[in-house]
Write a protein that holds these residues in place. Structure first.
Motif, PDB file in Angstrom:
ATOM      1  N   VAL A  87       0.842  -1.189   0.000  1.00 28.12           N
ATOM      2  CA  VAL A  87       0.000   0.000   0.000  1.00 28.12           C
ATOM      3  C   VAL A  87       0.879   1.241   0.000  1.00 28.12           C
ATOM      4  O   VAL A  87       2.091   1.173   0.197  1.00 28.12           O
ATOM      5  CB  VAL A  87      -0.956   0.029   1.218  1.00 28.12           C
ATOM      6  CG1 VAL A  87      -1.901  -1.155   1.160  1.00 28.12           C
ATOM      7  CG2 VAL A  87      -0.173   0.033   2.526  1.00 28.12           C
ATOM      8  N   SER A  88       0.262   2.396  -0.213  1.00 27.31           N
ATOM      9  CA  SER A  88       0.984   3.658  -0.230  1.00 27.31           C
ATOM     10  C   SER A  88       1.695   3.905   1.092  1.00 27.31           C
ATOM     11  O   SER A  88       1.210   3.503   2.162  1.00 27.31           O
ATOM     12  CB  SER A  88       0.003   4.800  -0.490  1.00 27.31           C
ATOM     13  OG  SER A  88       0.563   6.050  -0.154  1.00 27.31           O
ATOM     14  N   HIS A  89       2.823   4.582   1.044  1.00 27.03           N
ATOM     15  CA  HIS A  89       3.586   4.840   2.268  1.00 27.03           C
ATOM     16  C   HIS A  89       2.830   5.773   3.221  1.00 27.03           C
ATOM     17  O   HIS A  89       3.175   5.873   4.402  1.00 27.03           O
ATOM     18  CB  HIS A  89       4.955   5.444   1.930  1.00 27.03           C
ATOM     19  CG  HIS A  89       4.899   6.837   1.383  1.00 27.03           C
ATOM     20  ND1 HIS A  89       4.681   7.095   0.050  1.00 27.03           N
ATOM     21  CD2 HIS A  89       5.005   8.046   1.989  1.00 27.03           C
ATOM     22  CE1 HIS A  89       4.675   8.408  -0.135  1.00 27.03           C
ATOM     23  NE2 HIS A  89       4.873   8.999   1.015  1.00 27.03           N
ATOM     24  N   THR A  90       1.788   6.427   2.725  1.00 24.17           N
ATOM     25  CA  THR A  90       0.976   7.288   3.587  1.00 24.17           C
ATOM     26  C   THR A  90      -0.172   6.541   4.266  1.00 24.17           C
ATOM     27  O   THR A  90      -0.813   7.079   5.175  1.00 24.17           O
ATOM     28  CB  THR A  90       0.395   8.458   2.775  1.00 24.17           C
ATOM     29  OG1 THR A  90      -0.478   7.933   1.763  1.00 24.17           O
ATOM     30  CG2 THR A  90       1.499   9.276   2.124  1.00 24.17           C
ATOM     31  N   ALA A  91      -0.435   5.311   3.848  1.00 26.09           N
ATOM     32  CA  ALA A  91      -1.578   4.556   4.372  1.00 26.09           C
ATOM     33  C   ALA A  91      -1.531   4.344   5.886  1.00 26.09           C
ATOM     34  O   ALA A  91      -2.567   4.488   6.555  1.00 26.09           O
ATOM     35  CB  ALA A  91      -1.692   3.216   3.650  1.00 26.09           C
ATOM     36  N   PRO A  92      -0.373   4.014   6.469  1.00 24.03           N
ATOM     37  CA  PRO A  92      -0.358   3.789   7.927  1.00 24.03           C
ATOM     38  C   PRO A  92      -0.808   4.999   8.731  1.00 24.03           C
ATOM     39  O   PRO A  92      -1.421   4.848   9.793  1.00 24.03           O
ATOM     40  CB  PRO A  92       1.105   3.451   8.209  1.00 24.03           C
ATOM     41  CG  PRO A  92       1.617   2.888   6.935  1.00 24.03           C
ATOM     42  CD  PRO A  92       0.918   3.678   5.863  1.00 24.03           C
ATOM     43  N   ALA A  93      -0.517   6.197   8.232  1.00 25.76           N
ATOM     44  CA  ALA A  93      -0.856   7.410   8.978  1.00 25.76           C
ATOM     45  C   ALA A  93      -2.356   7.578   9.163  1.00 25.76           C
ATOM     46  O   ALA A  93      -2.804   8.229  10.117  1.00 25.76           O
ATOM     47  CB  ALA A  93      -0.279   8.635   8.267  1.00 25.76           C
ATOM     48  N   HIS A  94      -3.152   6.985   8.296  1.00 19.66           N
ATOM     49  CA  HIS A  94      -4.607   7.107   8.411  1.00 19.66           C
ATOM     50  C   HIS A  94      -5.140   6.366   9.638  1.00 19.66           C
ATOM     51  O   HIS A  94      -6.194   6.699  10.168  1.00 19.66           O
ATOM     52  CB  HIS A  94      -5.286   6.572   7.147  1.00 19.66           C
ATOM     53  CG  HIS A  94      -4.985   7.380   5.920  1.00 19.66           C
ATOM     54  ND1 HIS A  94      -5.264   8.728   5.820  1.00 19.66           N
ATOM     55  CD2 HIS A  94      -4.414   7.034   4.732  1.00 19.66           C
ATOM     56  CE1 HIS A  94      -4.886   9.180   4.636  1.00 19.66           C
ATOM     57  NE2 HIS A  94      -4.367   8.165   3.950  1.00 19.66           N
ATOM     58  N   LYS A 140       4.765   6.233  13.945  1.00 22.99           N
ATOM     59  CA  LYS A 140       5.345   4.946  14.327  1.00 22.99           C
ATOM     60  C   LYS A 140       4.941   4.550  15.743  1.00 22.99           C
ATOM     61  O   LYS A 140       4.622   3.385  16.008  1.00 22.99           O
ATOM     62  CB  LYS A 140       6.866   5.020  14.197  1.00 22.99           C
ATOM     63  CG  LYS A 140       7.609   3.770  14.632  1.00 22.99           C
ATOM     64  CD  LYS A 140       9.109   3.933  14.417  1.00 22.99           C
ATOM     65  CE  LYS A 140       9.899   2.787  15.010  1.00 22.99           C
ATOM     66  NZ  LYS A 140      11.355   2.914  14.767  1.00 22.99           N
ATOM     67  N   ALA A 141       4.946   5.510  16.664  1.00 22.22           N
ATOM     68  CA  ALA A 141       4.567   5.207  18.045  1.00 22.22           C
ATOM     69  C   ALA A 141       3.134   4.697  18.123  1.00 22.22           C
ATOM     70  O   ALA A 141       2.831   3.790  18.909  1.00 22.22           O
ATOM     71  CB  ALA A 141       4.736   6.447  18.920  1.00 22.22           C
ATOM     72  N   GLY A 142       2.258   5.243  17.303  1.00 23.08           N
ATOM     73  CA  GLY A 142       0.872   4.788  17.293  1.00 23.08           C
ATOM     74  C   GLY A 142       0.752   3.359  16.810  1.00 23.08           C
ATOM     75  O   GLY A 142       0.005   2.553  17.385  1.00 23.08           O
ATOM     76  N   ASP A 186      -1.820   5.656  26.347  1.00 20.37           N
ATOM     77  CA  ASP A 186      -2.947   5.212  25.527  1.00 20.37           C
ATOM     78  C   ASP A 186      -3.871   4.337  26.383  1.00 20.37           C
ATOM     79  O   ASP A 186      -3.416   3.369  27.002  1.00 20.37           O
ATOM     80  CB  ASP A 186      -2.423   4.410  24.336  1.00 20.37           C
ATOM     81  CG  ASP A 186      -3.551   3.879  23.468  1.00 20.37           C
ATOM     82  OD1 ASP A 186      -4.024   4.617  22.605  1.00 20.37           O
ATOM     83  OD2 ASP A 186      -3.947   2.706  23.674  1.00 20.37           O
ATOM     84  N   PRO A 187      -5.172   4.639  26.443  1.00 21.57           N
ATOM     85  CA  PRO A 187      -6.081   3.881  27.302  1.00 21.57           C
ATOM     86  C   PRO A 187      -6.124   2.388  26.985  1.00 21.57           C
ATOM     87  O   PRO A 187      -6.187   1.556  27.912  1.00 21.57           O
ATOM     88  CB  PRO A 187      -7.442   4.541  27.047  1.00 21.57           C
ATOM     89  CG  PRO A 187      -7.113   5.923  26.581  1.00 21.57           C
ATOM     90  CD  PRO A 187      -5.852   5.779  25.790  1.00 21.57           C
ATOM     91  N   ASP A 188      -6.103   2.024  25.718  1.00 26.04           N
ATOM     92  CA  ASP A 188      -6.136   0.606  25.357  1.00 26.04           C
ATOM     93  C   ASP A 188      -4.878  -0.109  25.846  1.00 26.04           C
ATOM     94  O   ASP A 188      -4.934  -1.246  26.324  1.00 26.04           O
ATOM     95  CB  ASP A 188      -6.274   0.437  23.841  1.00 26.04           C
ATOM     96  CG  ASP A 188      -7.645   0.824  23.330  1.00 26.04           C
ATOM     97  OD1 ASP A 188      -8.603   0.813  24.135  1.00 26.04           O
ATOM     98  OD2 ASP A 188      -7.767   1.150  22.136  1.00 26.04           O
ATOM     99  N   TYR A 189      -3.738   0.567  25.712  1.00 22.61           N
ATOM    100  CA  TYR A 189      -2.475  -0.013  26.184  1.00 22.61           C
ATOM    101  C   TYR A 189      -2.505  -0.194  27.700  1.00 22.61           C
ATOM    102  O   TYR A 189      -2.113  -1.243  28.215  1.00 22.61           O
ATOM    103  CB  TYR A 189      -1.309   0.880  25.777  1.00 22.61           C
ATOM    104  CG  TYR A 189       0.008   0.446  26.368  1.00 22.61           C
ATOM    105  CD1 TYR A 189       0.713  -0.635  25.833  1.00 22.61           C
ATOM    106  CD2 TYR A 189       0.546   1.106  27.470  1.00 22.61           C
ATOM    107  CE1 TYR A 189       1.918  -1.056  26.392  1.00 22.61           C
ATOM    108  CE2 TYR A 189       1.747   0.691  28.023  1.00 22.61           C
ATOM    109  CZ  TYR A 189       2.426  -0.379  27.486  1.00 22.61           C
ATOM    110  OH  TYR A 189       3.617  -0.793  28.043  1.00 22.61           O
TER     111      TYR A 189
END
Length: 199
Positions: A38-45, A50-52, A116-119
């Motif tokens: 996928v596009s290199h911008t896809a993870p940001a969505h 990276k931390a996320g 992060d609450p889930d973490y």
């Protein structure tokens, strides 16, 4: 690996594969995106940065970790709670061996978003299960004078130390049997157990 369906899940799995191969310090969102085509911008969505993404890996890791420890307890449910602690330490080390990438980020707050609450929920649930088991040990006569949370933290630190030393190959320098059986032996020795009831 190629994306087919759930993009968020695919990104997490690609990140886990990358972590196992190159480690957290060398992982990049661009490489993770490339791995599933996928596009290199896809993870940001989904993760912003990276931390996320690594936080999502850690959350999933804690769920798997708690499940793995629960299975170890279920497999030894006929034993006394204190006699189950070596099996728990073995399961801890086994998880680190099977999931090195996940294990690396689960316990490195600098790499993730520790607020992060889930973490927090996932990590707290795993520790709560250990604390509950330590409480069972205390009710059967093991160190009843020590606060349960303190004793659980000490047990966790001991197990984590063994798993980490073993994962990095340092345990074998001072303990020739660094197998999973050897892990159980270390904990059994520390507890002073030889098959009797609670000391």
């Amino acid at each position: 690996m190629h994306f087919d369906g759930d993009l968020r899940h695919a990104l997490i799995q690609a990140a886990v594969t990358a972590l196992d191969e190159v480690g957290a310090d060398h992982l990049s969102l661009r490489d993770v995106a490339r791995r599933i085509g996928v596009s290199h911008t896809a993870p940001a969505h989904h993760f912003t940065d990276k931390a996320g993404l690594l936080t999502a890996v850690a959350v999933e890791g804690f769920h798997l970790f708690a499940e793995h420890l629960g299975e170890a307890l279920a497999a030894t449910r006929d034993g006394q709670p204190l006699d189950q602690l070596p099996a728990l330490a073995r399961a801890y080390a086994e998880f680190a061996e099977r999931h090195p990438g996940r294990f690396e980020v689960m316990f490195r707050p600098a790499l993730i978003r520790p607020d992060d609450p889930d973490y927090q929920r996932a990590g707290d649930a795993a520790f709560a299960a250990l604390r509950e088991h330590i409480g069972l040990c205390q009710r059967q006569g093991w160190r009843p004078d020590v606060p349960t949370a303190t004793l659980a933290a000490a047990t966790w630190a001991f197990s984590h130390g063994i798993a980490t030393l073993r994962m990095h190959g340092a345990l074998a320098r001072h303990h020739l049997d660094s197998s999973l059986d050897g892990v159980e032996l270390l904990v059994t020795t520390m507890l002073g157990r030889s098959g009797q009831g609670p000391a």
